[in-house]
Design a protein around this motif. Structure first.
Motif, PDB file in Angstrom:
ATOM      1  N   THR A 155       0.846  -1.185   0.000  1.00 17.31           N
ATOM      2  CA  THR A 155       0.000   0.000   0.000  1.00 17.31           C
ATOM      3  C   THR A 155       0.888   1.244   0.000  1.00 17.31           C
ATOM      4  O   THR A 155       2.106   1.153   0.223  1.00 17.31           O
ATOM      5  CB  THR A 155      -0.908   0.029   1.237  1.00 17.31           C
ATOM      6  OG1 THR A 155      -0.076   0.177   2.406  1.00 17.31           O
ATOM      7  CG2 THR A 155      -1.723  -1.251   1.344  1.00 17.31           C
ATOM      8  N   VAL A 156       0.272   2.397  -0.200  1.00 11.25           N
ATOM      9  CA  VAL A 156       1.033   3.647  -0.135  1.00 11.25           C
ATOM     10  C   VAL A 156       1.626   3.830   1.253  1.00 11.25           C
ATOM     11  O   VAL A 156       2.773   4.263   1.403  1.00 11.25           O
ATOM     12  CB  VAL A 156       0.138   4.847  -0.511  1.00 11.25           C
ATOM     13  CG1 VAL A 156       0.822   6.165  -0.162  1.00 11.25           C
ATOM     14  CG2 VAL A 156      -0.201   4.817  -2.001  1.00 11.25           C
ATOM     15  N   LYS A 211       2.226  11.645   0.337  1.00 14.65           N
ATOM     16  CA  LYS A 211       1.187  10.621   0.447  1.00 14.65           C
ATOM     17  C   LYS A 211       0.015  10.929  -0.487  1.00 14.65           C
ATOM     18  O   LYS A 211      -0.487  10.036  -1.191  1.00 14.65           O
ATOM     19  CB  LYS A 211       0.688  10.518   1.887  1.00 14.65           C
ATOM     20  CG  LYS A 211      -0.340   9.412   2.097  1.00 14.65           C
ATOM     21  CD  LYS A 211      -0.828   9.356   3.526  1.00 14.65           C
ATOM     22  CE  LYS A 211      -1.740   8.152   3.763  1.00 14.65           C
ATOM     23  NZ  LYS A 211      -2.842   8.056   2.786  1.00 14.65           N
ATOM     24  N   ASN A 212      -0.444  12.183  -0.492  1.00  9.79           N
ATOM     25  CA  ASN A 212      -1.567  12.557  -1.345  1.00  9.79           C
ATOM     26  C   ASN A 212      -1.252  12.303  -2.812  1.00  9.79           C
ATOM     27  O   ASN A 212      -2.094  11.784  -3.565  1.00  9.79           O
ATOM     28  CB  ASN A 212      -1.932  14.024  -1.130  1.00  9.79           C
ATOM     29  CG  ASN A 212      -2.592  14.277   0.209  1.00  9.79           C
ATOM     30  OD1 ASN A 212      -3.109  13.354   0.838  1.00  9.79           O
ATOM     31  ND2 ASN A 212      -2.573  15.513   0.667  1.00  9.79           N
ATOM     32  N   ASP A 215      -1.184   8.539  -3.507  1.00  8.94           N
ATOM     33  CA  ASP A 215      -2.548   8.005  -3.525  1.00  8.94           C
ATOM     34  C   ASP A 215      -3.229   8.315  -4.858  1.00  8.94           C
ATOM     35  O   ASP A 215      -3.874   7.448  -5.457  1.00  8.94           O
ATOM     36  CB  ASP A 215      -3.372   8.602  -2.383  1.00  8.94           C
ATOM     37  CG  ASP A 215      -3.078   7.946  -1.037  1.00  8.94           C
ATOM     38  OD1 ASP A 215      -2.685   6.759  -1.034  1.00  8.94           O
ATOM     39  OD2 ASP A 215      -3.239   8.608   0.000  1.00  8.94           O
ATOM     40  N   ASN A 218      -2.103   6.229  -7.961  1.00  8.05           N
ATOM     41  CA  ASN A 218      -2.481   4.812  -7.980  1.00  8.05           C
ATOM     42  C   ASN A 218      -3.819   4.683  -8.705  1.00  8.05           C
ATOM     43  O   ASN A 218      -4.872   4.980  -8.135  1.00  8.05           O
ATOM     44  CB  ASN A 218      -2.580   4.277  -6.555  1.00  8.05           C
ATOM     45  CG  ASN A 218      -2.972   2.811  -6.506  1.00  8.05           C
ATOM     46  OD1 ASN A 218      -3.113   2.157  -7.548  1.00  8.05           O
ATOM     47  ND2 ASN A 218      -3.164   2.298  -5.306  1.00  8.05           N
ATOM     48  N   THR A 221      -7.342   3.228  -7.465  1.00  5.64           N
ATOM     49  CA  THR A 221      -8.246   3.903  -6.546  1.00  5.64           C
ATOM     50  C   THR A 221      -9.390   4.604  -7.259  1.00  5.64           C
ATOM     51  O   THR A 221     -10.280   5.145  -6.612  1.00  5.64           O
ATOM     52  CB  THR A 221      -7.476   4.938  -5.700  1.00  5.64           C
ATOM     53  OG1 THR A 221      -6.895   5.920  -6.570  1.00  5.64           O
ATOM     54  CG2 THR A 221      -6.377   4.266  -4.885  1.00  5.64           C
TER      55      THR A 221
END
Length: 286
Positions: A155-156, A211-212, A215, A218, A221
């Motif tokens: 995961t991130v 992180k943003n 995310d 990816n 999502t």
């Protein structure tokens, strides 16, 4: 004796340059005091004097300290501009190099054994090039890590934990000549400046930015490719990394005999790239 003579000759040869730099340094300090006293706001005018420091600036030096004083003054009337300048300064001085290197090591480990559509090592043919195209350290870090959550069983949040651990490993390495050790790979020579002895500490705000962006990059999502590109368009860091990603993916030179499927994919990438480019041009505040 001979070494002593050579040293004296070198000192004499560099003396005029040192004297000129010292004179410029004194002038810049005087001008900065004047700018602050008169509350000058014209950045172009002030930069003409202050930017001369970059001609002889070293990390952790008096010249860097004066430049930081200038940026702190800019922060009194334009905080956003000052913040961006400080980040660029730390990039240029090498405070971010080990951070970028750590991201590269994580990417290299996670994508080990993976190949691109042309059969080339995925890290070298894609991730390294996307990271190298990054303008600043954040774009380089995200460039290295942008495919991890898509292509690896992580995961991130997992990726960022690995990244944190690797940063500490790199920064805390006690070897004085660490750039000569095996774990300092040649690929970093072309991606970032020589590292400073001191490394920047990533802030909570910066970590959230990373992180943003990861995310958003990816595509698993999002429910559709169109929505994926639209969401990326709202985040400047993700957008710029995606543009670098698409640009590399549009390079068909890695594929010896491109098929119709390859050509169609590249055409789709070109449309997406143009959309992101137009967004960047039309909305500089994202």
């Amino acid at each position: 004796m001979e070494d002593s003579i050579i040293s004296k000759e070198l000192i004499e040869a560099f003396r005029p340059i040192m004297e000129m730099n010292n004179a410029q340094f004194r002038q810049v300090k005087t001008m900065l005091a004047g700018f602050i006293a008169t509350q000058e706001r014209d950045l172009d005018y002030m930069d003409r004097y202050m930017d001369t420091l970059f001609n002889f600036m070293d990390p952790l030096s008096d010249t860097e300290e004066v430049m930081r004083q200038y940026y702190n003054y800019i922060a009194t009337f334009d905080p956003k501009e000052a913040k961006e300048r400080i980040e660029r300064l730390e990039d240029d001085m090498g405070y971010m190099t080990k951070i970028v290197y750590a991201a590269g090591l994580v990417a290299k480990d996670l994508h080990k054994g993976q190949r691109d559509k042309g059969g080339h090592d995925y890290f070298e043919s894609h991730l390294l090039k996307v990271a190298s195209a990054g303008f600043d350290w954040k774009e380089k870090v995200v460039g290295f890590l942008h495919d991890a959550a898509e292509d690896c069983d992580v995961t991130v949040d997992d990726v960022l934990k690995m990244f944190d651990a690797k940063v500490w490993e790199v920064v805390d390495n006690p070897k004085e000549s660490w750039w000569e050790e095996e774990w300092w790979d040649e690929w970093m020579e072309d991606i970032d400046v020589y590292p400073c002895e001191v490394t920047h500490s990533i802030t909570d705000e910066e970590r959230e930015e990373l992180k943003n962006a990861l995310d958003l990059l990816n595509h698993h999502t999002e429910s559709s490719r169109e929505e994926y590109i639209a969401r990326i368009s709202e985040n400047r860091l993700a957008l710029k990394v995606k543009m670098n990603d698409l640009k590399n993916n549009m390079d068909l030179s890695r594929i010896q005999q491109p098929t119709e499927t390859d050509l169609a994919r590249v055409q789709r990438y070109k449309v997406e790239y143009d959309k992101l480019l137009n967004t960047l041009r039309n909305n500089i505040e994202i």
